[in-house]
Design a protein around this motif. Structure first.
Motif, PDB file in Angstrom:
ATOM      1  N   THR A  45      34.627  50.313  39.332  1.00 42.75           N
ATOM      2  CA  THR A  45      33.257  49.586  39.011  1.00 42.75           C
ATOM      3  C   THR A  45      33.480  48.503  38.020  1.00 42.75           C
ATOM      4  N   GLU A  46      34.794  48.379  37.522  1.00 37.87           N
ATOM      5  CA  GLU A  46      35.250  47.227  36.782  1.00 37.87           C
ATOM      6  C   GLU A  46      35.763  45.771  37.210  1.00 37.87           C
ATOM      7  N   ARG A  47      35.181  44.716  36.728  1.00 36.11           N
ATOM      8  CA  ARG A  47      35.595  43.567  37.375  1.00 36.11           C
ATOM      9  C   ARG A  47      36.804  43.062  36.549  1.00 36.11           C
ATOM     10  N   ASP A  49      40.506  40.327  37.601  1.00 40.53           N
ATOM     11  CA  ASP A  49      41.142  39.317  38.538  1.00 40.53           C
ATOM     12  C   ASP A  49      42.445  39.857  39.141  1.00 40.53           C
ATOM     13  N   ASN A  65      39.190  42.342  48.855  1.00 36.80           N
ATOM     14  CA  ASN A  65      38.392  41.529  47.755  1.00 36.80           C
ATOM     15  C   ASN A  65      39.281  41.566  46.534  1.00 36.80           C
ATOM     16  N   ARG A  66      40.020  42.676  46.142  1.00 40.14           N
ATOM     17  CA  ARG A  66      40.737  42.654  45.133  1.00 40.14           C
ATOM     18  C   ARG A  66      41.964  42.404  45.125  1.00 40.14           C
TER      19      ARG A  66
END
Length: 91
Positions: A45-47, A49, A65-66
């Motif tokens: 749940t953490e954003r 890069d 996406n990650r």
């Protein structure tokens, strides 16, 4: 500034050690980034890069996406250095 999230099973000991190693290596490479550590469940749940951790663990974060950086041996500083250089050269 880029954010790197170091992930381990419980978000305690090993991810904290790797976080400290990441900070040392980034400083030596002259790369600035925000670095923190957490457990696998919270990391979903953490954003960030980049998500960095043991290959068998962080593969659970791959969703297309990650940016996931997989390590075979999280305590191998040379492997960590190569992984950071390879993945963060555009930072």
């Amino acid at each position: 500034m880029k954010k790197i999230l170091v992930v381990c099973g419980n978000g305690l000991g090993s991810s904290f050690i790797v976080e400290m190693n990441v900070k040392v290596i980034l400083k030596e490479l002259g790369i600035e980034a925000e670095v923190s550590h957490t457990d696998l469940t919270t990391s979903k749940t953490e954003r960030a890069d980049y998500y960095l951790g043991a290959a068998d663990l962080v593969e659970n974060l791959e969703d297309g996406n990650r940016n996931v950086i997989k390590l075979d041996n999280i305590m191998d500083k040379q492997e960590l250095r190569v992984a950071l250089e390879t993945n963060l050269k555009e930072v």
